[in-house]
Design an enzyme around this catalytic site. Structure first.
Site, PDB file in Angstrom:
ATOM      1  N   GLY A  31      32.385  37.901  36.182  1.00 51.47           N
ATOM      2  CA  GLY A  31      33.041  39.087  36.747  1.00 51.47           C
ATOM      3  C   GLY A  31      32.201  40.331  36.472  1.00 51.47           C
ATOM      4  N   GLN A  32      32.668  41.460  36.997  1.00 50.45           N
ATOM      5  CA  GLN A  32      31.911  42.716  36.812  1.00 50.45           C
ATOM      6  C   GLN A  32      31.712  43.037  35.328  1.00 50.45           C
ATOM      7  OE1 GLN A  32      32.535  46.127  39.537  1.00 50.45           O
ATOM      8  NE2 GLN A  32      34.619  45.361  39.655  1.00 50.45           N
ATOM      9  N   ASP A  62      38.708  27.650  31.751  1.00 54.59           N
ATOM     10  CA  ASP A  62      39.855  28.139  32.520  1.00 54.59           C
ATOM     11  C   ASP A  62      40.897  28.626  31.513  1.00 54.59           C
ATOM     12  OD1 ASP A  62      42.164  28.507  33.922  1.00 54.59           O
ATOM     13  OD2 ASP A  62      42.204  26.522  34.855  1.00 54.59           O
ATOM     14  N   ILE A  63      41.101  29.937  31.470  1.00 56.25           N
ATOM     15  CA  ILE A  63      41.964  30.477  30.409  1.00 56.25           C
ATOM     16  C   ILE A  63      43.432  30.078  30.569  1.00 56.25           C
ATOM     17  CG2 ILE A  63      40.430  32.433  29.897  1.00 56.25           C
ATOM     18  CD1 ILE A  63      42.512  34.246  31.365  1.00 56.25           C
ATOM     19  N   ALA A 102      40.287  37.739  34.748  1.00 53.95           N
ATOM     20  CA  ALA A 102      41.552  38.266  35.294  1.00 53.95           C
ATOM     21  C   ALA A 102      41.672  37.885  36.753  1.00 53.95           C
ATOM     22  CB  ALA A 102      41.597  39.795  35.154  1.00 53.95           C
ATOM     23  N   THR A 106      42.184  39.743  39.914  1.00 55.12           N
ATOM     24  CA  THR A 106      42.043  41.176  40.224  1.00 55.12           C
ATOM     25  C   THR A 106      42.280  41.508  41.707  1.00 55.12           C
ATOM     26  OG1 THR A 106      39.655  40.850  40.440  1.00 55.12           O
ATOM     27  CG2 THR A 106      40.446  41.660  38.315  1.00 55.12           C
ATOM     28  N   THR A 132      44.792  47.607  32.594  1.00 58.16           N
ATOM     29  CA  THR A 132      44.599  48.426  33.800  1.00 58.16           C
ATOM     30  C   THR A 132      45.524  49.638  33.881  1.00 58.16           C
ATOM     31  OG1 THR A 132      44.885  48.333  36.215  1.00 58.16           O
ATOM     32  CG2 THR A 132      46.168  46.781  34.946  1.00 58.16           C
ATOM     33  N   ASP A 133      45.089  50.627  34.624  1.00 64.15           N
ATOM     34  CA  ASP A 133      45.897  51.799  34.983  1.00 64.15           C
ATOM     35  C   ASP A 133      47.135  51.387  35.795  1.00 64.15           C
ATOM     36  OD1 ASP A 133      44.004  50.927  36.885  1.00 64.15           O
ATOM     37  OD2 ASP A 133      44.100  52.796  37.999  1.00 64.15           O
ATOM     38  N   TYR A 152      50.331  42.658  40.630  1.00 61.60           N
ATOM     39  CA  TYR A 152      49.137  42.733  39.783  1.00 61.60           C
ATOM     40  C   TYR A 152      49.449  43.530  38.508  1.00 61.60           C
ATOM     41  CZ  TYR A 152      44.595  44.448  38.116  1.00 61.60           C
ATOM     42  OH  TYR A 152      43.520  44.790  37.321  1.00 61.60           O
TER      43      TYR A 152
HETATM   44  N1  LIG Z   1      38.179  45.945  39.093  1.00 58.29           N
HETATM   45  C1  LIG Z   1      38.873  47.058  38.799  1.00 58.29           C
HETATM   46  O1  LIG Z   1      38.838  48.066  39.525  1.00 58.29           O
HETATM   47  C2  LIG Z   1      39.694  47.113  37.544  1.00 58.29           C
HETATM   48  C3  LIG Z   1      40.447  48.263  37.280  1.00 58.29           C
HETATM   49  C4  LIG Z   1      41.200  48.325  36.105  1.00 58.29           C
HETATM   50  C5  LIG Z   1      41.193  47.252  35.222  1.00 58.29           C
HETATM   51  N2  LIG Z   1      40.475  46.138  35.523  1.00 58.29           N
HETATM   52  C6  LIG Z   1      40.504  45.012  34.574  1.00 58.29           C
HETATM   53  O2  LIG Z   1      39.192  44.846  34.072  1.00 58.29           O
HETATM   54  C7  LIG Z   1      38.979  43.471  33.766  1.00 58.29           C
HETATM   55  C8  LIG Z   1      37.676  43.007  34.379  1.00 58.29           C
HETATM   56  O3  LIG Z   1      37.758  43.214  35.779  1.00 58.29           O
HETATM   57  P1  LIG Z   1      36.552  42.884  36.729  1.00 58.29           P
HETATM   58  O4  LIG Z   1      36.546  43.907  37.806  1.00 58.29           O
HETATM   59  O5  LIG Z   1      35.328  42.619  35.918  1.00 58.29           O
HETATM   60  O6  LIG Z   1      37.078  41.521  37.346  1.00 58.29           O
HETATM   61  P2  LIG Z   1      36.350  40.521  38.373  1.00 58.29           P
HETATM   62  O7  LIG Z   1      35.016  41.050  38.731  1.00 58.29           O
HETATM   63  O8  LIG Z   1      37.332  40.233  39.438  1.00 58.29           O
HETATM   64  O9  LIG Z   1      36.132  39.242  37.468  1.00 58.29           O
HETATM   65  C9  LIG Z   1      37.198  38.494  36.986  1.00 58.29           C
HETATM   66  C10 LIG Z   1      36.629  37.190  36.497  1.00 58.29           C
HETATM   67  O10 LIG Z   1      37.716  36.423  36.000  1.00 58.29           O
HETATM   68  C11 LIG Z   1      37.421  35.079  36.287  1.00 58.29           C
HETATM   69  N3  LIG Z   1      38.625  34.261  36.293  1.00 58.29           N
HETATM   70  C12 LIG Z   1      39.618  34.246  37.220  1.00 58.29           C
HETATM   71  N4  LIG Z   1      40.525  33.311  36.881  1.00 58.29           N
HETATM   72  C13 LIG Z   1      40.092  32.739  35.739  1.00 58.29           C
HETATM   73  C14 LIG Z   1      40.586  31.708  34.909  1.00 58.29           C
HETATM   74  N5  LIG Z   1      41.733  31.057  35.179  1.00 58.29           N
HETATM   75  N6  LIG Z   1      39.875  31.379  33.807  1.00 58.29           N
HETATM   76  C15 LIG Z   1      38.726  31.994  33.522  1.00 58.29           C
HETATM   77  N7  LIG Z   1      38.194  32.964  34.269  1.00 58.29           N
HETATM   78  C16 LIG Z   1      38.882  33.337  35.365  1.00 58.29           C
HETATM   79  C17 LIG Z   1      36.784  35.118  37.660  1.00 58.29           C
HETATM   80  O11 LIG Z   1      36.015  33.956  37.827  1.00 58.29           O
HETATM   81  P3  LIG Z   1      35.865  33.318  39.312  1.00 58.29           P
HETATM   82  O12 LIG Z   1      35.093  34.334  40.078  1.00 58.29           O
HETATM   83  O13 LIG Z   1      35.140  32.077  39.050  1.00 58.29           O
HETATM   84  O14 LIG Z   1      37.256  33.140  39.807  1.00 58.29           O
HETATM   85  C18 LIG Z   1      35.943  36.365  37.582  1.00 58.29           C
HETATM   86  O15 LIG Z   1      34.623  36.069  37.194  1.00 58.29           O
HETATM   87  C19 LIG Z   1      40.225  42.738  34.239  1.00 58.29           C
HETATM   88  O16 LIG Z   1      41.084  42.531  33.160  1.00 58.29           O
HETATM   89  C20 LIG Z   1      40.863  43.695  35.224  1.00 58.29           C
HETATM   90  O17 LIG Z   1      42.247  43.507  35.312  1.00 58.29           O
HETATM   91  C21 LIG Z   1      39.705  46.053  36.655  1.00 58.29           C
END
Ligand SMILES: NC(=O)c1ccc[n+]([C@@H]2O[C@H](COP(=O)([O-])OP(=O)(O)OC[C@H]3O[C@@H](n4cnc5c(N)ncnc54)[C@H](OP(=O)(O)O)[C@@H]3O)[C@@H](O)[C@H]2O)c1
Length: 295
Positions: free
Chosen positions: A10-11, A36-37, A60, A62, A101-102, A125
């Site tokens: 993920g990011q 897989d969490i 997460a 997302t 998250t916000d 979400y």
């Molecule tokens: N993106 C935003 O704007 C934002 C804003 C506020 C807070 N956040 C929080 O910041 C955190 C990181 O967000 P991000 O943007 O980096 O998310 P992301 O790019 O969507 O990455 C999420 C990762 O979680 C993995 N994942 C999904 N289901 C899973 C599972 N069952 N077991 C293990 N891994 C799993 C995904 O893997 P696959 O690709 O293989 O499914 C993906 O690599 C999250 O907690 C999110 O809620 C994000």
């Protein structure tokens, strides 16, 4: 210190893996296929093999809009997953750093949200992420929950990449101008977590709890888009003039009502850990350079 990172693709996961070794940590990143969490046996087996000193959950669900119709998956990853991780951490008596998250707030406040402000998520979400927070808090005493907002990077899908892609294809972009927040680079989010981890390693006694992280200044999506396209154009990523037109969120049709005010107050993080997000513009420049590098 041995650090296990879930959701390594993920990011934030990628940025944690990129930066972790520079803090002197042994980093063990797991993709969703490797760990897989939502699967207790998988979590227990990986954790007992790796024997981490710290788990950082960057995994997460997302997809904010999709969550409305895919409730089961959203809750599985955002509530059950953190619950399973927290239980595994408890068994080993190790801390869990978790990202939230916000969207746990309804966005009705006129001022930036503090960690102690009342939560009231308005989407699946947001609710699923709140349940994940509660699962961590109810299971562990040693945890950090870092709430962040508007995450962007050169990885995966996010607002910056979408704006650049659409600007390359169009002459005009309509962007919501009545929702405000603090854009946060995934690099910055990862650095904040790793700086806290470094303090944990040094002192073994940190102030556990919930913290807010975002970068400044707070802006509307429209203001953020203007800055993205102006910089992208200067860099040659966009080769024609693009009008960024402000629209009210009522004109932007989605299945989820997004918070009007997503601004997070970050003083607690600065006070307790001396960690500040700084200006998002610096990270935006770096991210656009990376996007340009890829072509
Ligand atoms: N993106 C935003 O704007 C934002 C804003 C506020 C807070 N956040 C929080 O910041 C955190 C990181 O967000 P991000 O943007 O980096 O998310 P992301 O790019 O969507 O990455 C999420 C990762 O979680 C993995 N994942 C999904 N289901 C899973 C599972 N069952 N077991 C293990 N891994 C799993 C995904 O893997 P696959 O690709 O293989 O499914 C993906 O690599 C999250 O907690 C999110 O809620 C994000």
């Amino acid at each position: 210190m041995r650090v296990l990172v879930t959701g390594k693709n993920g990011q934030v996961g990628r940025c944690l893996m990129d930066q972790g070794e520079s803090y002197g940590f042994a980093m063990f990143g797991m993709s969703s296929a490797e760990l897989d969490i939502t699967n207790i046996r998988n979590v227990d087996s990986v954790i007992s093999q790796i024997k981490p000193d710290l788990v950082i959950n960057a995994a997460a669900y997302t997809a904010v809009d999709k969550a409305e119709t895919d409730k089961k998956s959203a809750y599985a990853v955002n509530e059950t997953g953190p619950k399973i991780l927290a239980a595994a951490c408890k068994k080993l008596d190790i801390p869990l750093f978790h990202i939230s998250t916000d969207y746990v707030f309804d966005g009705e406040s006129d001022i930036p949200y503090k960690e102690t402000d009342s939560v009231n998520p308005t989407s699946i979400y947001g609710r699923s992420k709140l349940m994940g927070e509660l699962a961590v808090r109810n299971t562990l005493s040693k945890f950090i929950i870092l709430r962040t907002s508007w995450v962007f990077s050169e990885h995966g899908g996010n607002f910056v990449k979408t704006m650049v892609r659409m600007a390359r294809e169009r002459d005009r972009l309509d962007v919501v101008s009545d929702q405000f927040g603090g854009p946060s680079s995934a690099h910055g989010v990862a650095a904040a977590l790793l700086k806290i981890a470094a303090q944990l390693e040094q002192t073994n006694a940190i102030s556990w709890g919930i913290y807010h992280y975002c970068q400044k200044p707070y802006v509307s999506w429209h203001q953020f888009a203007q800055e993205i396209i102006e910089r992208a154009t200067k860099m040659g990523l966009v080769d024609h003039p693009v009008e960024i037109a402000p629209i009210p969120s009522s004109q932007f049709l989605t299945s989820v009502k997004r918070p009007e005010n997503s601004s997070l107050k970050t003083d607690k993080l600065e006070r307790c850990f001396n960690v500040s997000g700084g200006q998002w513009s610096l990270d935006l420049e770096m991210v656009l350079e990376s996007i340009k590098g890829v072509g």
